[in-house]
Design a protein around this motif. Structure first.
Motif, short mmCIF file in Angstrom:
data_model
loop_
_atom_site.label_atom_id
_atom_site.label_comp_id
_atom_site.label_asym_id
_atom_site.label_seq_id
_atom_site.Cartn_x
_atom_site.Cartn_y
_atom_site.Cartn_z
N LEU A 141 46.57 48.61 50.27
CA LEU A 141 46.66 48.73 48.97
C LEU A 141 46.40 47.54 48.23
O LEU A 141 45.71 47.69 47.34
N GLU A 142 46.87 46.33 48.61
CA GLU A 142 46.58 45.27 48.09
C GLU A 142 45.03 45.04 48.03
O GLU A 142 44.52 44.13 47.37
N GLU A 143 44.63 45.12 49.23
CA GLU A 143 43.23 44.92 49.35
C GLU A 143 42.34 45.60 48.51
O GLU A 143 41.31 45.38 47.87
N ILE A 144 42.50 47.25 48.17
CA ILE A 144 41.80 47.91 47.26
C ILE A 144 42.15 47.53 45.75
O ILE A 144 40.94 47.39 44.93
N VAL A 145 43.37 46.86 45.45
CA VAL A 145 43.62 46.30 43.99
C VAL A 145 42.74 44.94 43.95
O VAL A 145 41.90 44.79 42.85
N THR A 146 42.44 44.10 44.95
CA THR A 146 41.99 42.94 44.90
C THR A 146 40.22 43.27 44.67
O THR A 146 39.54 42.75 43.86
N LYS A 147 39.78 44.35 45.48
CA LYS A 147 38.48 44.57 45.34
C LYS A 147 38.09 45.20 44.11
O LYS A 147 36.90 44.88 43.43
N LEU A 148 39.07 45.91 43.37
CA LEU A 148 38.80 46.60 42.12
C LEU A 148 38.74 45.79 41.01
O LEU A 148 37.95 45.74 40.16
N THR A 149 39.75 44.65 41.03
CA THR A 149 39.76 43.52 40.39
C THR A 149 38.67 42.64 40.30
O THR A 149 38.10 42.24 39.20
N THR A 150 38.03 42.45 41.46
CA THR A 150 36.76 41.62 41.65
C THR A 150 35.56 42.24 40.90
O THR A 150 34.83 41.63 40.41
N GLN A 151 35.44 43.48 41.34
CA GLN A 151 34.22 44.14 40.71
C GLN A 151 34.57 44.08 38.95
O GLN A 151 33.35 44.09 38.36
N GLN A 152 35.76 44.40 38.56
CA GLN A 152 35.69 44.25 37.24
C GLN A 152 35.49 43.10 36.59
O GLN A 152 34.65 43.01 35.66
N GLN A 153 35.78 41.75 37.41
CA GLN A 153 35.40 40.58 36.83
C GLN A 153 33.79 40.20 36.87
O GLN A 153 33.25 39.69 35.80
N LEU A 154 33.09 40.90 37.96
CA LEU A 154 31.83 40.66 38.12
C LEU A 154 31.37 41.53 36.87
O LEU A 154 30.01 40.99 36.18
N ALA A 155 31.72 42.73 36.46
CA ALA A 155 31.16 43.54 35.61
C ALA A 155 31.23 42.85 34.16
O ALA A 155 30.37 43.06 33.35
N SER A 156 32.40 42.23 34.00
CA SER A 156 32.57 41.46 32.77
C SER A 156 31.69 40.29 32.69
O SER A 156 31.19 39.88 31.45
N SER A 157 31.18 39.60 34.02
CA SER A 157 30.47 38.46 33.57
C SER A 157 29.12 38.90 33.26
O SER A 157 28.34 38.31 32.62
N GLU A 158 28.61 39.88 33.82
CA GLU A 158 27.22 40.43 33.55
C GLU A 158 27.21 40.67 32.00
O GLU A 158 26.15 40.83 31.54
N HIS A 159 28.30 41.37 31.55
CA HIS A 159 28.18 41.69 30.24
C HIS A 159 28.17 40.65 29.23
O HIS A 159 27.25 40.68 28.38
N THR A 160 28.84 39.77 29.75
CA THR A 160 28.43 38.39 29.00
C THR A 160 27.08 37.68 28.67
O THR A 160 26.76 37.13 27.89
#
Length: 257
Positions: A76-95
């Motif tokens: 469960l913690e691994e899933i949350v970490t992956k989803l959080t990382t993907q969101q951060q990458l998406a936010s960086s691309e948006h900037t």
């Protein structure tokens, strides 16, 4: 809810096929005076070994449950970490591409929160049901001792409850099951006694002693169920069965399968 804590590291002595162990172990000033005592010792040691093996199995089951819970939490913690990382990458691309068309994030934070909450609730439900099951089992052990299964088996047979129903109620409706089995009532405190003899001889001959067989305990159960289900009576019945052997198994014994 038990393995042996003291491991004997000494090498076992090999069995000598030419040695007369009966002559070595049985006789005056030896470990056993008669072959019957040797046989009884063997029976008691076999019974004790089965108890040890059962304890070992319970310990293994507890370990597997803990390992399953740990693995589930790690995933469960691994899933949350992956989803959080993907969101951060998406936010960086948006900037970096502020002038480009704004794209919707691949994952909705609310969906992540819902997934985590669902997993936590599922884990809590499993743990609560296991706690309920352990409460019922402890109640049974307090009332009947470690060998409570025979007494419970007879009770649920009389109530028309299957083993599956029993375990399901223990996990989901422990209070109902405790009341159904009478575990919420105080256990009888009186010592075990055989029913009084109806007549006393006035001559010098000793009265015959009734053997406590299965028929005897069946009669006791019908006349005084509280005394029958008391821990002392259950232990005494187990000892009588061990002492009498096949002679104990009279009445409706064979009908029980």
């Amino acid at each position: 809810m038990t393995d042996n804590l003291l491991d004997d590291k000494s090498d076992p002595q090999p069995v000598d096929p030419n040695k007369n162990y009966l002559e070595e172990l049985v006789g005056d000033n030896k470990k056993f005076k008669t072959p019957e005592e040797l046989a009884r010792g063997k029976y008691e040691s076999d019974t004790y070994i089965r108890f040890l093996e059962k304890g070992r199995d319970e310990l293994r089951d507890d370990y597997l449950k803990l390992k399953t819970e740990y693995d589930s939490r790690a995933k469960l913690e691994e899933i949350v970490t992956k989803l959080t990382t993907q969101q951060q990458l998406a936010s960086s691309e948006h900037t970096l591409n502020a002038k480009e068309e704004v794209k919707q994030p691949q994952y909705d934070p609310k969906e992540i929160e819902s997934l985590v909450s669902s997993k936590i609730q599922e884990h809590e439900l499993t743990r609560r049901q296991e706690d309920n099951f352990n409460v019922v089992r402890n109640k049974l052990q307090q009332r009947y001792g470690q060998n409570y299964k025979d007494a419970v088996k007879q009770q649920i047979d009389e109530l028309g409850i299957t083993e599956s129903d029993l375990n399901e109620m223990a996990r989901k409706q422990p209070k109902v099951l405790i009341r159904t089995l009478g575990l919420d009532q105080e256990a009888p405190k009186e010592d075990f006694q055989a029913p009084p003899r109806s007549q006393q001889r006035s001559d010098n001959f000793a009265p015959s002693t009734q053997k406590r067989t299965w028929a005897f305990y069946e009669k006791l159960r019908k006349e005084d169920s509280n005394l029958y289900y008391s821990p002392k009576t259950q232990v005494q019945m187990h000892q009588d069965h061990a002492n009498l052997g096949k002679e104990f198994e009279d009445g409706t014994w064979r009908a029980l399968g």
